[in-house]
Design an enzyme around this catalytic site. Sequence first.
Site, PDB file in Angstrom:
ATOM      1  N   HIS A   5       1.192   1.552  -5.760  1.00 47.99           N
ATOM      2  CA  HIS A   5       0.356   0.805  -5.043  1.00 47.99           C
ATOM      3  C   HIS A   5       0.638   1.429  -3.768  1.00 47.99           C
ATOM      4  O   HIS A   5       1.116   2.078  -3.537  1.00 47.99           O
ATOM      5  CB  HIS A   5       1.175  -0.671  -5.199  1.00 47.99           C
ATOM      6  CG  HIS A   5       0.603  -1.142  -6.481  1.00 47.99           C
ATOM      7  ND1 HIS A   5      -0.582  -1.652  -6.850  1.00 47.99           N
ATOM      8  CD2 HIS A   5       1.487  -1.685  -7.516  1.00 47.99           C
ATOM      9  CE1 HIS A   5      -0.658  -2.380  -7.964  1.00 47.99           C
ATOM     10  NE2 HIS A   5       0.616  -2.221  -8.419  1.00 47.99           N
ATOM     11  N   ASP A  23      -4.712   1.704   0.935  1.00 44.55           N
ATOM     12  CA  ASP A  23      -5.917   1.313   0.340  1.00 44.55           C
ATOM     13  C   ASP A  23      -7.254   1.485   1.015  1.00 44.55           C
ATOM     14  O   ASP A  23      -8.235   1.841   0.287  1.00 44.55           O
ATOM     15  CB  ASP A  23      -5.634  -0.141  -0.336  1.00 44.55           C
ATOM     16  CG  ASP A  23      -4.755  -0.392  -1.561  1.00 44.55           C
ATOM     17  OD1 ASP A  23      -4.262   0.481  -1.913  1.00 44.55           O
ATOM     18  OD2 ASP A  23      -4.334  -1.665  -1.683  1.00 44.55           O
TER      19      ASP A  23
END
Length: 365
Positions: A125, A155
């Site tokens: 992540h 991200d």
Amino acid sequence: MLKGTRIVEIEALGPAPFAGMLLADLGADVIVVHRKQAPMPGLPERALLDRGKRSIALDLGDAEDVALVMRLIATADGLIEGFRPGVMERLGLGPDACLAVNPKLVYGRMTGWGQDGPLAHTAGHDMNYIGVSGALWYASLPGEPPMAPPTLVGDIGGGALYLVIGMLAGIMNARAGGEGTVVDAAIVDGSAHMMNLLMAIGQSGALVAERGQSLLDGPHWCRVYRTSDGGFISVQCVEPKFYALFLAMLDLTGDPQFARQFDRDLWPELGNRLAAIFAERPRDEWARLFEGSDACVAPVLSPQEAARHPHMAARGSWLTMDGILQAAAAPRFSVWAQKTPAKGPARDEHGAEIRAELADPTALR
């Protein structure tokens, strides 16, 4: 601005749908292929990240639906997918198959680790990617665990935005007579590339490997301080003229220690002194003192507070539509009026429309 550009997006999580939203914000016709079943975990119905897109719900395990996706891809300028390496190939929708039906297609692949390398098939992540890339290293003061704003550095910054840049570059090349291409947008690559501004600062010796000793991550004049009401105020008066104004507004101009702005040995002590000073008053009082000055001091606001801030409100940077607080499209253009839909379409809202277009290929171009 991107009118006439068609992007097919395969439903995924995180940076891939954000990239699709950004392209839709810029005027592209983004068709998201949703799953027929309920939304993936973390994705509500009519998701904000689907705003401006059209939806068709398909089963990518069904040969007929895969064939329909391939027909849609044949009309597209680009494709976005955000699965682990090999998943799209197993579905029969890998780059080789798609480029065979559309040689000018720009095939965008959004992953954390990239399409190859020892970690390519490993789960991860945002924080994991920027930890390995080096981008998380300077994200705290010495003695504190590094912590960056969730999703923004990895991200979005190192992932979605680099995917969009790659997609647009690939589309420009294809339209100029070149071939289609595969864009391998890895968060580890993008977030590492974003470090080059700091690396450039390091050329002058201003950036060192030890945390808290560089010009942008350790000085007392480059920190966030807690105020008396539990709020926070940001200080980043890097240039000497701005630092001098900062000291003057705090009545610290005559202090011999504060006058030594670049003395690293004093930074911890002066940071503690400033912490004590800022702890004496509430955040908004400090904000009013420094507002409009060049001292480079500003309050740390929540998104809800930011929406009400006079500068952000004047620019319309935040919007509340259908009860959903969201940021408006960016960047802005002088020759094109952007529209920000409130939220995404219902699942398969445009399925019949898109199928009708596929039956009449001229309607797709």
